[in-house]
Design a protein around this motif. Sequence first.
Motif, short mmCIF file in Angstrom:
data_model
loop_
_atom_site.label_atom_id
_atom_site.label_comp_id
_atom_site.label_asym_id
_atom_site.label_seq_id
_atom_site.Cartn_x
_atom_site.Cartn_y
_atom_site.Cartn_z
N UNK A 378 25.41 43.00 27.57
CA UNK A 378 26.47 41.99 27.65
C UNK A 378 27.17 41.89 26.30
N UNK A 379 28.48 41.83 26.34
CA UNK A 379 29.27 41.74 25.11
C UNK A 379 29.96 40.39 25.02
N UNK A 380 30.08 39.88 23.82
CA UNK A 380 30.88 38.70 23.57
C UNK A 380 32.35 39.10 23.57
N UNK A 381 33.17 38.35 24.28
CA UNK A 381 34.61 38.59 24.27
C UNK A 381 35.18 37.84 23.07
N UNK A 382 35.80 38.56 22.14
CA UNK A 382 36.30 37.87 20.94
C UNK A 382 37.39 36.88 21.28
N UNK A 383 37.50 35.81 20.51
CA UNK A 383 38.60 34.84 20.76
C UNK A 383 39.95 35.52 20.61
N UNK A 384 40.95 34.97 21.26
CA UNK A 384 42.29 35.53 21.13
C UNK A 384 42.71 35.49 19.67
N UNK A 385 43.29 36.59 19.23
CA UNK A 385 43.75 36.66 17.84
C UNK A 385 45.05 35.88 17.68
#
Length: 385
Positions: A378-385
Amino acid sequence: MAPIKTCVLGVGLGGLTFHIPFVLALPHLFKLHAVMERNPAGPGGKLQARFGEEAAKGVIIHRTIDDVLADPEVELVVISTPSETHYELAKKCLQAGKHVLVDKPVTAHFSQAQELGELAKSKNVVLYPFQNRRWDSDFLALRKLLDLPADHPKSLGTLYEFESRFDRFRTELKGTWKDLPLEANGLTYDLAAHTIDQVLVLFGRPAKITAMIENIRGLGSKEVDDCFTIFLHYPPRKAAAGVQPQSFTAILRGHILSVRSPQVRYVVRGTHGTFLKYGVDVQEDQLKVIPSPAAIAQNEQYGVEPEDIWGTVESLDADGKVVKSTWPSSERGSYISLFENVAAVIRDGAEQAVKWEQSAEVIELIELAYQSAREERTLVVPPRS
């Protein structure tokens, strides 16, 4: 408003089914000025073979992208070519100062989508992603269901699971470019581009992603997937009352060996009810066989979903008993609305109904899904830049 002079790149299934019919059906908004077809078999090429001599009359057939870019009459270019070509073709058209409508997947890589977005801004031209399934009849119906107030008798309550599927049964390769190990090929790029987009519209950006992607049939290149399951993990949705779910998950599936008819399309579960929907929007099948683009507006049955595949809601009544009822797809499917919006954006400066940044985000999540599948985690989805 003068009709927008349009050139459609590609006269295969995509161009002849999803783009050219709408350009021709809206003569007050668009003029089909040209198509790009490398080797037309005869006068009028595939356009004339599909829609007749009158539809092809006066339409230029350009053989190469250089011919298209050198044509000063072309204002809008619609890209409906093999997926791996979308980025390069869009970039060339934007650099030439043309407005661009790009079929999905818009690019193979998130970085490419970002680059095209910045280029469009610098050139002050419209870059529009083709996300037509926002106007599927059943998706429009689903949005109405999810907008019901919590005290409505058909409200699903607090959602804890959303499932969206595009399944089919096919035991052989199609024998087209889609079978080849090229960038942006595979079922995930093809169909998750739709389901991810719909989930982002409904629920926004997820916190984590888990995916399983494979070539389950073992046909052709193992690099070209034909089966995917993607879990998008969200924080729990706040309950208005009653049970407070501890998670919310959107599950996106596309399977190539699903033996059933009609196929499952949506399963949405909440604390007060469940929505179940079979079958897909009828517009694609209708567009493949319409005798003339005029039928889109003239045929009263265009976009109308048959009642036998309307969704059902099972919900709790005041006594806690499960009550089953129909949730109708009462609003007609309307892919034509996307094209009407494209014209309004170009001519009137209207807001895009489908923003480029949204489709770029779809590509970002597709890339994360492939990474998750490769690394089996499972990967963390990075916050919107």
